[in-house]
Design an enzyme around this catalytic site. Structure first.
Site, mmCIF file in Angstrom:
data_model
loop_
_atom_site.group_PDB
_atom_site.id
_atom_site.type_symbol
_atom_site.label_atom_id
_atom_site.label_comp_id
_atom_site.label_asym_id
_atom_site.label_seq_id
_atom_site.Cartn_x
_atom_site.Cartn_y
_atom_site.Cartn_z
ATOM 1 N N GLY A 50 -26.312 -22.188 -27.933
ATOM 2 C CA GLY A 50 -25.285 -21.856 -26.998
ATOM 3 C C GLY A 50 -26.201 -21.952 -25.551
ATOM 4 O O GLY A 50 -27.426 -21.946 -25.537
ATOM 5 N N GLN A 55 -28.529 -20.840 -17.085
ATOM 6 C CA GLN A 55 -29.698 -21.506 -17.747
ATOM 7 C C GLN A 55 -29.841 -22.977 -17.266
ATOM 8 O O GLN A 55 -31.063 -23.620 -17.295
ATOM 9 C CB GLN A 55 -29.527 -21.514 -19.314
ATOM 10 N N CYS A 96 -33.960 -17.349 -26.826
ATOM 11 C CA CYS A 96 -33.266 -17.895 -25.823
ATOM 12 C C CYS A 96 -33.887 -19.088 -25.288
ATOM 13 O O CYS A 96 -35.045 -18.994 -25.125
ATOM 14 C CB CYS A 96 -32.984 -16.820 -24.849
ATOM 15 N N LEU A 97 -32.988 -20.008 -24.783
ATOM 16 C CA LEU A 97 -33.827 -21.273 -24.457
ATOM 17 C C LEU A 97 -34.461 -21.085 -23.160
ATOM 18 O O LEU A 97 -35.319 -21.759 -22.875
ATOM 19 C CB LEU A 97 -32.543 -22.313 -24.250
ATOM 20 N N HIS A 138 -24.534 -12.842 -26.279
ATOM 21 C CA HIS A 138 -25.774 -13.094 -25.766
ATOM 22 C C HIS A 138 -25.478 -14.181 -24.383
ATOM 23 O O HIS A 138 -25.975 -14.097 -23.449
ATOM 24 C CB HIS A 138 -26.510 -13.931 -26.864
ATOM 25 N N GLU A 139 -24.354 -15.076 -24.803
ATOM 26 C CA GLU A 139 -24.161 -16.164 -23.739
ATOM 27 C C GLU A 139 -23.411 -15.386 -22.558
ATOM 28 O O GLU A 139 -23.593 -15.565 -21.545
ATOM 29 C CB GLU A 139 -23.248 -17.204 -24.123
ATOM 30 N N HIS A 142 -25.526 -13.860 -20.207
ATOM 31 C CA HIS A 142 -26.347 -14.727 -19.218
ATOM 32 C C HIS A 142 -25.539 -14.553 -17.799
ATOM 33 O O HIS A 142 -26.237 -14.903 -16.871
ATOM 34 C CB HIS A 142 -26.369 -16.076 -19.716
#
Ligand code: NI
Length: 173
Positions: A50, A55, A96-97, A138-139, A142
């Site tokens: 995701g 991000q 997380c990226l 989670h997304e 953000h």
């Protein structure tokens, strides 16, 4: 608001954009569509499941999701909203990226409904529980400027202190 998708790259904590609340976008806008397409590429290049617009440095309410099964298509979610359908909380490790090297246990409601617009700008509703519901939450976090490190236990806070410090040092360079 025209953004060149080719210039987008994944930003890491503590980039200030990760703490901003993202803004609603026009789901029929060509540029929004192009950015979403590029986000899908970036997500796969980074082997993520995701990726949210903050991000890649944009305060836009968009996230993209990788298909988790063989024939499952990737999904673009524009101006998403979440409704909790199963409030019972489960805990699972998340990464997380934007927080490379950090994995923490996060508690989240088990089931949610997701309403959003797809890459064509058309509205859709999906509902799930377990892992997918976790990824959506989670997304969505953000887009609200929230990260997994805001949801971790005091123990995890101690365990990740060093890694966070290193990310901060790397960011200043
Ligand atoms: Ni993330």
């Amino acid at each position: 608001m025209n953004v060149d998708p080719a210039t987008l790259e994944i930003v890491h904590f503590p980039a200030p954009i990760l703490r901003q609340k993202a803004r609603t976008v026009d789901p029929k806008d060509e540029n929004v569509r192009a950015v979403a397409q590029r986000m899908i590429e970036l997500m796969h290049e980074s082997e993520g499941i995701g990726l949210a617009a903050p991000q890649v440095g944009l305060d836009w309410r968009i996230f993209v999701l990788a298909g988790l099964e063989e024939d499952e298509p990737d999904l673009v979610c524009i101006n998403p909203s979440l409704t909790i359908t199963i409030p019972e909380v489960t805990m699972r490790e998340e990464g997380c990226l934007s927080l490379p090297g950090i994995h923490v246990d996060v508690r989240r409601p088990d089931g949610v409904q997701l309403d959003a617009h797809d890459i064509e700008g058309d509205p859709f509703t999906i509902s799930d529980r377990g892992f997918r519901a976790r990824v959506w939450q989670h997304e969505y976090d953000h887009l609200e400027g929230k990260l997994i490190i805001d949801r971790m236990s005091p123990m995890a806070k101690i365990a990740t202190r060093r890694a966070l410090k290193e990310l901060k040092a790397a960011y200043r360079e």
